[in-house]
Design a protein around this motif. Sequence first.
Motif, PDB file in Angstrom:
ATOM      1  N   ASN A  21       0.812  -1.219   0.000  1.00 44.44           N
ATOM      2  CA  ASN A  21       0.000   0.000   0.000  1.00 44.44           C
ATOM      3  C   ASN A  21       0.846   1.270   0.000  1.00 44.44           C
ATOM      4  O   ASN A  21       0.338   2.355   0.300  1.00 44.44           O
ATOM      5  CB  ASN A  21      -0.920   0.000   1.229  1.00 44.44           C
ATOM      6  CG  ASN A  21      -1.970  -1.074   1.133  1.00 44.44           C
ATOM      7  OD1 ASN A  21      -2.925  -0.928   0.390  1.00 44.44           O
ATOM      8  ND2 ASN A  21      -1.767  -2.166   1.848  1.00 44.44           N
ATOM      9  N   ARG A  24      -0.431   4.405  -1.924  1.00 42.75           N
ATOM     10  CA  ARG A  24      -1.582   5.019  -1.254  1.00 42.75           C
ATOM     11  C   ARG A  24      -1.124   5.771   0.001  1.00 42.75           C
ATOM     12  O   ARG A  24      -1.585   6.871   0.288  1.00 42.75           O
ATOM     13  CB  ARG A  24      -2.588   3.920  -0.891  1.00 42.75           C
ATOM     14  CG  ARG A  24      -3.922   4.414  -0.439  1.00 42.75           C
ATOM     15  CD  ARG A  24      -4.961   3.297  -0.439  1.00 42.75           C
ATOM     16  NE  ARG A  24      -4.597   2.177   0.395  1.00 42.75           N
ATOM     17  CZ  ARG A  24      -5.112   1.950   1.609  1.00 42.75           C
ATOM     18  NH1 ARG A  24      -6.012   2.755   2.098  1.00 42.75           N
ATOM     19  NH2 ARG A  24      -4.737   0.909   2.298  1.00 42.75           N
ATOM     20  N   THR A  27       0.649   9.012  -1.048  1.00 41.88           N
ATOM     21  CA  THR A  27      -0.324  10.017  -1.489  1.00 41.88           C
ATOM     22  C   THR A  27      -1.004  10.664  -0.286  1.00 41.88           C
ATOM     23  O   THR A  27      -1.145  11.897  -0.214  1.00 41.88           O
ATOM     24  CB  THR A  27      -1.374   9.371  -2.414  1.00 41.88           C
ATOM     25  OG1 THR A  27      -0.693   8.830  -3.556  1.00 41.88           O
ATOM     26  CG2 THR A  27      -2.417  10.370  -2.863  1.00 41.88           C
TER      27      THR A  27
END
Length: 199
Positions: A21, A24, A27
């Motif tokens: 991940n 993600r 971000t």
Amino acid sequence: ESRVERDEDARLEERRHYLDNVERVATALRGAHESLANEEAGAVAGLGSAAAALAGIRDVGQELRESADRASALQSEAVDLAATIVRSLEATEFDPGELETINARLDVLDRLKRKYGGSLDAVREFAERSRTVVEEFEGRDRRLAELEARHERALEALRECAAALTASRKKAAAALSKRVVGEFGDIALASGRFDAAFR
């Protein structure tokens, strides 16, 4: 030799989940940092403006003084949080081979768990028992030499005791022979002989 550490699989699973991940996470961290540290519209700037405005009126009353202190503390917390987020964002850069290494290690751990009892604790217990057996096997020559030396010492002590016993028995036999022959005169066997034999 690669030892299995306690809860190693859980730590690796957590790291794999993070790496799966990571885009993600990066971000979200960039967005959070922008919200906090943006010079025009960030929380740090807003809290700084609020703290400065309240600092100008802190002498007017207790409640305003407390509000100014809280705004200043919140700005400090926001600065600390922004710094933590920057460090976390830097940690999102990783070696792509790390995920392969983690997956390979987790595969090994899963095979070991299936083979030796279903948990890493069972794998570790089996490994410890196996190490004990190997150490005993590897030490067998030394242990055998120790036992042979003890055996030789015990045999030598036995020979010494046997020799002392034989000497004592011979001495006692000679005394017995002398007494028995001395009694022969009383029973009309003056020319008789008495010998004790040892085998």
